[in-house]
Enzyme design. Structure first.
Site, PDB file in Angstrom:
ATOM      1  N   ASP A 183     -86.182 -25.699 -77.197  1.00 43.23           N
ATOM      2  CA  ASP A 183     -86.283 -26.911 -76.390  1.00 43.23           C
ATOM      3  C   ASP A 183     -87.065 -26.661 -75.104  1.00 43.23           C
ATOM      4  OD1 ASP A 183     -84.632 -29.767 -76.000  1.00 43.23           O
ATOM      5  OD2 ASP A 183     -85.125 -28.770 -74.128  1.00 43.23           O
ATOM      6  N   THR A 210     -85.432 -32.545 -75.960  1.00 46.45           N
ATOM      7  CA  THR A 210     -86.279 -32.591 -77.155  1.00 46.45           C
ATOM      8  C   THR A 210     -85.480 -32.247 -78.413  1.00 46.45           C
ATOM      9  OG1 THR A 210     -87.054 -30.305 -76.858  1.00 46.45           O
ATOM     10  CG2 THR A 210     -88.358 -32.056 -75.840  1.00 46.45           C
ATOM     11  N   ASP A 211     -84.507 -31.360 -78.291  1.00 43.97           N
ATOM     12  CA  ASP A 211     -83.612 -31.086 -79.420  1.00 43.97           C
ATOM     13  C   ASP A 211     -82.860 -32.356 -79.817  1.00 43.97           C
ATOM     14  OD1 ASP A 211     -83.739 -28.408 -80.367  1.00 43.97           O
ATOM     15  OD2 ASP A 211     -82.788 -27.703 -78.542  1.00 43.97           O
ATOM     16  N   ILE A 212     -82.261 -33.003 -78.823  1.00 42.93           N
ATOM     17  CA  ILE A 212     -81.414 -34.169 -79.100  1.00 42.93           C
ATOM     18  C   ILE A 212     -82.248 -35.343 -79.596  1.00 42.93           C
ATOM     19  CG2 ILE A 212     -79.882 -35.867 -78.050  1.00 42.93           C
ATOM     20  CD1 ILE A 212     -78.928 -33.585 -76.165  1.00 42.93           C
TER      21      ILE A 212
END
Length: 331
Positions: A183, A210-212
């Site tokens: 991320d 960005t992961d979520i």
């Protein structure tokens, strides 16, 4: 096997410090042999107690960390049955410290965990057996890992042609597609960290954005694919990636640069679209954020704070006027 499905807690699954997963974690551990493998009966049985628009949908979760777990977390929130495959010893986020201490409990709600050793033939065979019962498979392993295991998209859809296979990676097709990503790495690569911190001090966002969001995009793709399948158009391959998610977040700034033809300053040094959109110190030592984004907002603000002279001042009539005369408005 019978006509019903039961999920029996497995006390033999180890956890650091002793005990079993289900004694300490919100995701319980289950024995694969207790899961009825008939493709119709288990989903029907599960749907009796499940609620939500995805009740009766079975998702096989081969993900780890944040992005893939966000996909299955959301699908579970909508009522899908989530069967999470963990390696012997459990997913490593169970044991993270510091800011990672909340990862497993938060991103793995609504799930049933089983342990499979995918480094063994028995583990791979069991995973393939589960794939045949699933509507959706979600994975975010390193590039080419699933293909090496014989569990890639083509392999899985050969076992279940109408399967929806969701794959999350660091990068989509291109020169970096075989690289892994984190991320914070893509926040730096994309310019998101540059936009967040003050000039000369790139700063990651205050969450794994960005992961979520990459996981949210994956879940959105799965929902669209389920609708397509319900229309009789078969399964689908859904892809999402961290870098492309960060690029999406940066789109407004890239467009701004193209429109004005100038280098973009970081957000703390930006020329705001609104003259009043900031933190202000209060008399009692606290701070308050005030955002005035329209002319009606400005009129109400002046009335509330008993400043009719501000509202009558021609320098502050419109939002554009207020931006041009910001220094006079906020000495």
């Amino acid at each position: 096997m019978g006509d019903s499905v039961t999920f029996t807690p497995t006390p033999a699954l180890p956890r650091q410090g002793g005990g079993s997963f289900d004694e300490h974690d919100r995701t319980r551990a289950y024995d694969t042999q207790s899961i009825e493998m008939n493709t119709a009966l288990p989903k029907k049985d599960y749907a009796k107690n499940a609620k939500g628009p995805l009740a009766g949908v079975r998702v096989l979760d081969l993900s780890r960390l944040v992005a893939g777990n966000t996909v299955t977390q959301l699908l579970g929130d909508f009522g899908a049955e989530i069967i999470k495959i963990e390696p012997p010893g459990g997913e490593r986020t169970r044991r993270l410290k510091g800011f990672g201490a909340g990862y497993f409990g938060y991103f793995n709600r609504n799930k049933k965990s089983i342990v499979l050793d995918l480094k063994t033939k028995e583990g791979i065979d069991e995973a393939k057996r589960l794939i045949k019962t699933a509507d959706v498979v979600v994975e975010n392993m390193a590039p080419e890992t699933m293909e090496r295991l014989g569990l890639g998209e083509k392999d899985a859809r050969a076992l279940k042609p109408d399967l929806i296979y969701c794959s999350l990676k660091g990068f989509l097709s291109g020169p970096y597609e075989h690289r892994v990503a984190l991320d914070e790495v893509v926040q730096m690569m994309s310019g998101l960290a540059y936009m967040t911190g003050p000039p000369g001090m790139p700063l990651r966002a205050g969450t794994s954005i960005t992961d979520i969001l990459g996981g949210v995009f994956g879940a959105l793709g799965v929902l669209a694919a389920l609708r397509k399948r319900d229309a009789g158009k078969g399964g689908a391959f859904v892809e999402s990636a961290l870098f492309e998610t960060a690029a999406f977040l940066m789109g407004q700034h890239m467009t701004y640069s193209a429109v004005v033809g100038e280098k973009i300053p970081p957000m703390p040094a930006r020329v705001s679209a609104w003259a009043v959109y900031d933190l202000f110190d209060t008399k009692d030592g606290n701070r308050i954020f005030i955002g005035i984004t329209s002319d009606p907002h400005w009129e109400r603000f002046c009335a509330h704070f008993k400043r009719p002279e501000w509202f009558a001042d021609p320098r502050f009539t419109t939002n554009g006027d207020r931006v041009m005369n910001k220094e006079a408005l906020r000495p």
